[in-house]
Design an enzyme around this catalytic site. Structure first.
Site, mmCIF file in Angstrom:
data_model
loop_
_atom_site.group_PDB
_atom_site.id
_atom_site.type_symbol
_atom_site.label_atom_id
_atom_site.label_comp_id
_atom_site.label_asym_id
_atom_site.label_seq_id
_atom_site.Cartn_x
_atom_site.Cartn_y
_atom_site.Cartn_z
ATOM 1 N N CYS A 37 0.736 -1.146 0.028
ATOM 2 C CA CYS A 37 0.093 -0.153 -0.228
ATOM 3 C C CYS A 37 0.805 1.167 -0.092
ATOM 4 C CB CYS A 37 -0.987 0.029 1.173
ATOM 5 S SG CYS A 37 0.026 -0.389 2.819
ATOM 6 N N CYS A 106 -1.294 -4.011 8.206
ATOM 7 C CA CYS A 106 -1.039 -2.690 8.846
ATOM 8 C C CYS A 106 -0.442 -3.079 10.316
ATOM 9 C CB CYS A 106 -2.216 -1.939 9.211
ATOM 10 S SG CYS A 106 -2.727 -1.197 7.611
#
Lengths: 127, 170
Positions: A37, A106
Site C-alpha cells: 500500500c 498494517c
C-alpha cells in the site's frame, strides 16, 4: 469497509505523534514500509539506562489502520523493557483494533517497526 | 499464463507501448461479445472469458510495476508476499521526507513541482529496473524485485500528489 471505533479513535486522536532526534544515543528508531500500500512508518523509542522505554513517538503516512496500529503501539510500549516490547505481536494489535483481514498487514508493519527500533537500539548500544 | 505471448510480444520489461496497444485493440475486437450474438452459449462464455483475460493482460503490461512482476513470474522467479515489509532505512527516510514535502505543499505550483520531480524519480527507477531485468539471472531478478517493491512507493506518492491537486482544482 467500516473501521472499528478503536481505529477511528486512534485515527482522529493519534497518541504520541512526532519524533525525537535520531542521533540521540538514547533514541531507537525503527523505519518500515509496506509495498502493498506504500505506507511508511517511523517509530521512535526513548530508552532509559535500565533498558525501560520511557517514551515513544511515531509518524506514519498511510491508511487509518496503519496510523491506529502505530499509535496504539506507542501507548503499549511505554514502561516496558526492550525485550517485553518485542513480545508484542501483530495479532495482539489486530485483535485490539478489530482489524479486518485486509488490514492485517498494517499490524504487521507496526510489529516490524518495534523490531526495527529494537535492532537500532541494540546496534547503538554495541557501539 | 504468459501475457507477453498473448500479445505476441517478446517477454521483456521494455515493451513497445504503441505495438502493445495495437495488438490489444485487435484482440479486443476479435473477442468482443457483440461479434458472438448468434453463437452458442458455450462459445459466448468462452469468448467472454477470453475478452476479460485480454483486458487483464493489457492492464498488467501497461503499468511498469505489474509488467515487471509479471515478467519475473514468467521467468519462474517467486515474488515474496506483499506482506513483506521494506526495511531499507535510507530509502524509507527519503520517502518520509517526500511525504512531508507533500504535506507542506498547499498550492498548485508547489504540488506541480513535486509531481514533476516524482515523475523524474519514477522514470529513473523504471530505467534502473529495465537494466536489472535485461539478463535473466537469479541475482538480478532478486534485485529487480526489490526495486519494483520500492517503485510502488513512488507510484503511491504520485497518486497522492495528484489527488491533492485534484482536490484544489475542484
Amino acid at each position: 469497509m467500516a473501521y472499528s471505533e478503536k481505529v477511528i479513535d486512534h485515527y482522529e486522536n493519534p497518541r504520541n505523534v512526532g519524533g525525537f532526534d535520531k542521533n540521540d544515543p538514547t533514541i531507537a528508531t525503527g523505519m518500515v514500509g509496506a509495498p502493498a500500500c506504500g505506507d511508511v512508518m517511523k517509530l521512535q523509542l526513548k530508552v532509559g539506562e535500565n533498558g525501560i522505554i520511557e517514551d515513544a513517538k511515531f509518524k506514519t503516512y498511510g491508511c487509518g489502520s496503519a496510523i491506529a496500529s502505530s499509535s496504539l503501539v506507542t501507548e503499549w510500549v511505554k514502561g516496558k523493557s526492550i525485550d517485553e516490547a518485542t513480545s508484542i505481536k501483530n495479532t495482539d494489535i489486530a485483535e485490539e483494533l478489530a482489524l479486518p483481514p485486509v488490514k492485517i498487514h498494517c499490524s504487521i508493519l507496526a510489529e516490524d517497526a518495534i523490531k526495527a527500533a529494537v535492532e537500532d537500539y541494540k546496534s547503538k548500544r554495541a557501539k | 499464463m504468459n501475457y507477453f505471448s498473448l500479445f505476441n510480444l517478446p517477454a521483456a520489461f521494455t515493451v513497445d507501448l504503441v505495438q502493445l496497444k495495437q495488438h490489444y485493440q485487435t484482440l479486443q475486437k476479435m473477442t468482443h461479445p457483440d461479434r458472438f450474438a448468434n453463437a452458442s452459449e458455450q462459445e459466448k462464455r468462452m469468448y467472454l472469458s477470453k475478452n476479460a483475460q485480454i483486458n487483464d493482460a493489457y492492464q498488467v503490461l501497461t503499468s511498469p510495476v505489474s509488467r515487471g512482476e509479471h515478467l519475473l513470474s514468467v521467468r519462474g522467479f517467486t515474488l515474496v508476499g506483499e506482506q513483506e515489509t521494506v526495511g531499507d532505512v535510507n530509502f524509507l527516510m527519503q520517502q518520509m521526507e517526500w511525504r512531508e514535502d507533500l504535506e507542506a505543499a498547499n498550492d498548485i505550483a508547489a504540488l506541480d513541482a513535486l509531481l514533476a520531480s516524482n515523475a523524474a524519480n519514477l522514470a529513473a527507477q523504471e530505467e534502473k529496473i529495465a537494466g536489472l531485468l535485461k539478463a535473466d539471472t537469479e541475482q538480478d531478478n532478486a534485485s529487480a524485485a526489490d526495486e519494483l517493491r520500492k517503485m510502488k512507493f513512488l507510484v503511491k506518492l504520485a497518486s497522492e500528489i495528484q489527488a491533492k491537486i485534484d482536490a484544489i482544482e475542484e
